[in-house]
Design an enzyme around this catalytic site. Sequence first.
Site, short mmCIF file in Angstrom:
data_model
loop_
_atom_site.label_atom_id
_atom_site.label_comp_id
_atom_site.label_asym_id
_atom_site.label_seq_id
_atom_site.Cartn_x
_atom_site.Cartn_y
_atom_site.Cartn_z
CG ASP A 228 -12.43 -36.03 18.85
OD1 ASP A 228 -13.56 -35.68 19.25
OD2 ASP A 228 -11.50 -35.22 18.68
CG HIS B 117 -4.81 -33.32 21.08
ND1 HIS B 117 -4.72 -32.27 21.98
CD2 HIS B 117 -5.78 -32.95 20.21
CE1 HIS B 117 -5.59 -31.33 21.66
NE2 HIS B 117 -6.25 -31.71 20.58
P1 AMP Z 1 -8.39 -29.31 19.82
O1 AMP Z 1 -7.75 -29.03 21.18
O2 AMP Z 1 -8.80 -28.04 19.13
O3 AMP Z 1 -7.54 -30.19 18.96
O4 AMP Z 1 -9.75 -30.13 20.11
C1 AMP Z 1 -9.84 -31.05 21.16
C2 AMP Z 1 -10.49 -32.32 20.68
O5 AMP Z 1 -10.62 -33.19 21.80
C3 AMP Z 1 -11.90 -32.14 20.10
O6 AMP Z 1 -11.97 -32.76 18.82
C4 AMP Z 1 -12.81 -32.81 21.12
O7 AMP Z 1 -13.92 -33.45 20.53
C5 AMP Z 1 -11.87 -33.83 21.76
N1 AMP Z 1 -12.24 -34.18 23.12
C6 AMP Z 1 -12.43 -33.33 24.16
N2 AMP Z 1 -12.73 -34.02 25.28
C7 AMP Z 1 -12.71 -35.34 24.94
C8 AMP Z 1 -12.95 -36.55 25.66
N3 AMP Z 1 -13.25 -36.55 26.96
N4 AMP Z 1 -12.85 -37.73 25.00
C9 AMP Z 1 -12.53 -37.74 23.68
N5 AMP Z 1 -12.30 -36.63 22.95
C10 AMP Z 1 -12.39 -35.43 23.56
#
Ligand code: AMP
Length: 134
Positions: free
Chosen positions: A29, A93
């Site tokens: 993340d 995820h």
């Molecule tokens: P949630 O959908 O609420 O579980 O949050 C989405 C998660 O994805 C968050 O913790 C973000 O930091 C992470 N995230 C979003 N874009 C990316 C990326 N390009 N690479 C890695 N993590 C990501």
Amino acid sequence: MASIFTRIVEGEIPSYKIAENKDFYAFLDINPLAKGHTLVIPKKEVDYIFDMEDPLYKELFLFAKKVGKAIETVIPCKRMGLIVFGLDVPHAHIHLIPINKSSDMSFDSPKLSLKNEEFLEIAAKINQAFKESS
Ligand code: AMP
């Protein structure tokens, strides 16, 4: 339009890859609550995790278990926290977060700010541990 995570799987957007098989992909993340905070996703894009077919859903959790155990060998912690939100990215995820106390799972806490080299080093170590366990 493909989700940002599908674009990661397809290599259009870079990621700090931890592990992969034909159905699943795991990567760090980019806004981690802890070093080693990892996301585990199905390659097949499904928004809500409960909409996954049962066999793939079960396999996702088994894959996350393997990834979590690899993380534990690299990032010392009391437990591996698993949590599913999916409120921001509409692609199922599992968050894997190394924790020592329950508040380590709080998404209201400030995120770590890691340098590119730190992400790369953590990802490489966990990737190695995952390979050794497979
Ligand atoms: P949630 O959908 O609420 O579980 O949050 C989405 C998660 O994805 C968050 O913790 C973000 O930091 C992470 N995230 C979003 N874009 C990316 C990326 N390009 N690479 C890695 N993590 C990501």
